[in-house]
Design a protein around this motif. Structure first.
Motif, PDB file in Angstrom:
ATOM      1  N   UNK A   1      41.408   4.014  31.391  1.00 52.43           N
ATOM      2  CA  UNK A   1      42.469   5.090  31.326  1.00 52.43           C
ATOM      3  C   UNK A   1      42.219   6.451  31.278  1.00 52.43           C
ATOM      4  N   UNK A   2      41.056   6.784  30.734  1.00 47.01           N
ATOM      5  CA  UNK A   2      40.429   8.200  30.522  1.00 47.01           C
ATOM      6  C   UNK A   2      40.131   8.611  32.285  1.00 47.01           C
ATOM      7  N   UNK A   3      39.510   7.672  32.658  1.00 47.58           N
ATOM      8  CA  UNK A   3      38.858   7.811  33.807  1.00 47.58           C
ATOM      9  C   UNK A   3      40.134   7.992  35.019  1.00 47.58           C
ATOM     10  N   UNK A   4      41.016   7.401  34.790  1.00 44.38           N
ATOM     11  CA  UNK A   4      42.303   7.450  35.859  1.00 44.38           C
ATOM     12  C   UNK A   4      42.678   8.883  35.773  1.00 44.38           C
ATOM     13  N   UNK A   5      42.925   9.274  34.440  1.00 45.12           N
ATOM     14  CA  UNK A   5      43.223  10.849  34.399  1.00 45.12           C
ATOM     15  C   UNK A   5      42.403  11.916  35.006  1.00 45.12           C
TER      16      UNK A   5
ATOM     17  N   UNK B   1      37.468  17.913  33.765  1.00 44.32           N
ATOM     18  CA  UNK B   1      38.060  18.241  32.560  1.00 44.32           C
ATOM     19  C   UNK B   1      37.105  17.269  31.639  1.00 44.32           C
ATOM     20  N   UNK B   2      36.281  18.283  30.967  1.00 46.63           N
ATOM     21  CA  UNK B   2      35.321  17.902  29.686  1.00 46.63           C
ATOM     22  C   UNK B   2      36.023  17.532  28.369  1.00 46.63           C
ATOM     23  N   UNK B   3      37.221  17.922  28.461  1.00 45.67           N
ATOM     24  CA  UNK B   3      38.018  17.692  27.202  1.00 45.67           C
ATOM     25  C   UNK B   3      38.553  16.206  27.226  1.00 45.67           C
ATOM     26  N   UNK B   4      38.589  15.390  27.837  1.00 39.83           N
ATOM     27  CA  UNK B   4      39.363  14.229  28.088  1.00 39.83           C
ATOM     28  C   UNK B   4      39.122  13.559  26.810  1.00 39.83           C
ATOM     29  N   UNK B   5      38.071  13.012  26.810  1.00 39.01           N
ATOM     30  CA  UNK B   5      37.336  12.303  25.538  1.00 39.01           C
ATOM     31  C   UNK B   5      37.683  12.823  24.284  1.00 39.01           C
ATOM     32  N   UNK B   6      37.531  14.031  24.184  1.00 39.76           N
ATOM     33  CA  UNK B   6      37.861  14.502  22.830  1.00 39.76           C
ATOM     34  C   UNK B   6      39.257  14.800  22.613  1.00 39.76           C
ATOM     35  N   UNK B   7      40.080  14.790  23.624  1.00 34.97           N
ATOM     36  CA  UNK B   7      41.537  14.806  23.480  1.00 34.97           C
ATOM     37  C   UNK B   7      41.993  13.095  22.987  1.00 34.97           C
ATOM     38  N   UNK B   8      41.183  12.339  23.568  1.00 36.69           N
ATOM     39  CA  UNK B   8      41.583  11.044  22.918  1.00 36.69           C
ATOM     40  C   UNK B   8      41.436  10.819  21.548  1.00 36.69           C
ATOM     41  N   UNK B   9      40.402  11.371  21.120  1.00 39.00           N
ATOM     42  CA  UNK B   9      40.019  11.434  19.597  1.00 39.00           C
ATOM     43  C   UNK B   9      41.219  12.240  18.855  1.00 39.00           C
ATOM     44  N   UNK B  10      41.651  13.439  19.275  1.00 46.66           N
ATOM     45  CA  UNK B  10      42.704  14.177  18.689  1.00 46.66           C
ATOM     46  C   UNK B  10      43.866  13.378  18.739  1.00 46.66           C
TER      47      UNK B  10
ATOM     48  N   UNK C   1      38.860   6.758  14.432  1.00 48.56           N
ATOM     49  CA  UNK C   1      37.340   7.035  14.131  1.00 48.56           C
ATOM     50  C   UNK C   1      36.800   8.161  14.778  1.00 48.56           C
ATOM     51  N   UNK C   2      35.805   8.808  13.912  1.00 45.71           N
ATOM     52  CA  UNK C   2      35.181  10.156  14.770  1.00 45.71           C
ATOM     53  C   UNK C   2      34.235   9.617  15.809  1.00 45.71           C
ATOM     54  N   UNK C   3      33.927  10.542  16.839  1.00 51.36           N
ATOM     55  CA  UNK C   3      32.904  10.274  17.595  1.00 51.36           C
ATOM     56  C   UNK C   3      33.777   9.715  19.133  1.00 51.36           C
ATOM     57  N   UNK C   4      34.962  10.081  19.475  1.00 55.12           N
ATOM     58  CA  UNK C   4      35.513   9.520  20.620  1.00 55.12           C
ATOM     59  C   UNK C   4      35.078  10.470  21.752  1.00 55.12           C
ATOM     60  N   UNK C   5      34.367  11.351  21.312  1.00 55.56           N
ATOM     61  CA  UNK C   5      33.657  12.324  22.510  1.00 55.56           C
ATOM     62  C   UNK C   5      32.630  11.561  23.177  1.00 55.56           C
ATOM     63  N   UNK C   6      32.138  10.204  22.554  1.00 61.51           N
ATOM     64  CA  UNK C   6      30.941   9.811  23.071  1.00 61.51           C
ATOM     65  C   UNK C   6      31.184   8.966  24.189  1.00 61.51           C
ATOM     66  N   UNK C   7      32.566   8.742  24.449  1.00 59.80           N
ATOM     67  CA  UNK C   7      33.158   8.210  25.598  1.00 59.80           C
ATOM     68  C   UNK C   7      33.130   9.013  26.968  1.00 59.80           C
ATOM     69  N   UNK C   8      32.743  10.344  26.819  1.00 62.17           N
ATOM     70  CA  UNK C   8      32.884  11.145  28.113  1.00 62.17           C
ATOM     71  C   UNK C   8      31.784  10.902  29.158  1.00 62.17           C
TER      72      UNK C   8
END
Length: 342
Positions: A67-71, A89-98, A258-265
């Motif tokens: 879903x992040x990749x579609x966006x 958009x480098x913030x998409x994974x961090x946006x997921x975490x937020x 959980x913390x660490x969502x940005x690891x999905x980037x």
């Protein structure tokens, strides 16, 4: 004579296009053969790899990064393919975490599911709008703008959760993790529905076709009266909404935020860039992104089944990104040289 000249010119112009199409077809065929070979190896090494239950689990696990990749695909389509000034958009994974932190926090504080979902989606859209403001109106390079908002999102998530896990539970989450038709998880069916929605939006609606025109030929699109700023901004906002949707699935899978969502980037970027191979014009498409996201998830799943360390996955993703970016750059340069010769 003029008709003959036009015919000859058309013939010469068609040659590089035909060569480009043939190159794209060979590239797609090679990529598909590699995918089939990799899956065949995993199937031989693990008898449960191609079972319906395991494939359903892969679909369920792919919903977050897919879903992040579609966006992100929307942003790359609208912003163009230039490696520096193009859409990203480098913030998409961090946006997921937020968004996940907002959703889980609201649930843990007793808010209704509906209000928590709306707030999570609003949070994602708000960060997407901030990206649009920085890129479109402030004219900051997308790489720098979204790198900044990525850090903002990470900081807000840490403040909201105190850098700790926020657990959630309830009958809705149990239902989402349960099995539906064909004994596949409901989240797997949700991912299929999301893929269909984004595919129709990008490739079969006026908005999607205009977004492609804006990304491919912004000057021509502006000359035709299209608002380049609007479509580019909309791509970032929709990418933020996609992050909000992905956060709902992530919270369900992890039973909390959980913390660490940005690891999905990295895997998200790899999915979009690898998907370019499946387009004759070497541009991002929803179908290509879907195939790539599933392929990367299958690789991760295969490594787990044959007891290979998950640390290898990041290395594989990095190599794939390097190969795809290098190959597509070379092919585009060849296409440009052929156009110049004509």
């Amino acid at each position: 004579m003029s008709e003959i000249s036009q015919s000859v010119a058309a013939t010469h112009h068609a040659k590089p296009i035909a060569r480009a199409d043939r190159t794209g077809q060979w590239l797609q065929m090679g990529a598909l053969l590699i995918i089939i070979a990799v899956l065949a190896v995993f199937a031989l090494l693990s008898p449960i790899f191609l079972t319906l239950g395991n494939l359903g689990n892969v679909l369920q696990q792919t919903i977050v990064t897919g879903t992040l990749a579609f966006g992100l695909t929307l942003v790359l389509i609208g912003g163009g393919s230039h490696s520096v000034t193009g859409g990203i958009d480098l913030s998409v994974a961090a946006n997921l975490g937020l968004c996940g932190a907002v959703f889980a926090t609201q649930i843990s504080q007793g808010s209704s599911i509906g209000s928590a979902v709306l707030l999570a989606l609003f949070t994602g859209a708000a960060l997407g709008l901030l990206n649009a403001f920085a890129v479109v109106w402030l004219r900051i390079l997308p790489l720098l703008a979204t790198l900044t908002t990525m850090n903002i999102a990470i900081g807000l998530e840490m403040v909201l959760t105190q850098n700790s896990t926020v657990p959630v539970s309830g009958p809705l989450f149990d239902l989402l993790l349960g099995n539906g038709p064909l004994n596949l998880p409901w989240l797997a069916w949700a991912f299929a529905a999301l893929a269909l929605f984004f595919g129709l939006l990008v490739h079969f609606t006026r908005f999607g076709l205009r977004l492609q025109a804006v990304g491919s030929h912004p000057i021509a699109a502006r000359a035709q009266g299209l608002s380049v700023a609007f479509y580019l901004s909309a791509s970032y906002v929709l990418c933020g909404v996609a992050a909000g949707i992905a956060s709902l699935a992530s919270v369900s899978l992890l039973s909390g935020s959980s913390p660490g969502a940005n690891d999905n980037l990295l895997i998200v970027i790899a999915s979009v860039l690898l998907g370019v191979i499946f387009s004759r014009r070497l541009i991002p498409t929803i179908g290509g992104t879907l195939i790539s996201a599933l392929f990367l998830s299958l690789i991760a799943n295969g490594f787990q089944l044959i007891n290979v360390s998950s640390y290898w996955i990041n290395g594989v993703e990095g190599v794939l990104i390097l190969l795809v970016v290098s190959l597509t750059a070379l092919l585009r340069q060849r296409q440009q040289r052929r156009k110049v010769r004509v």
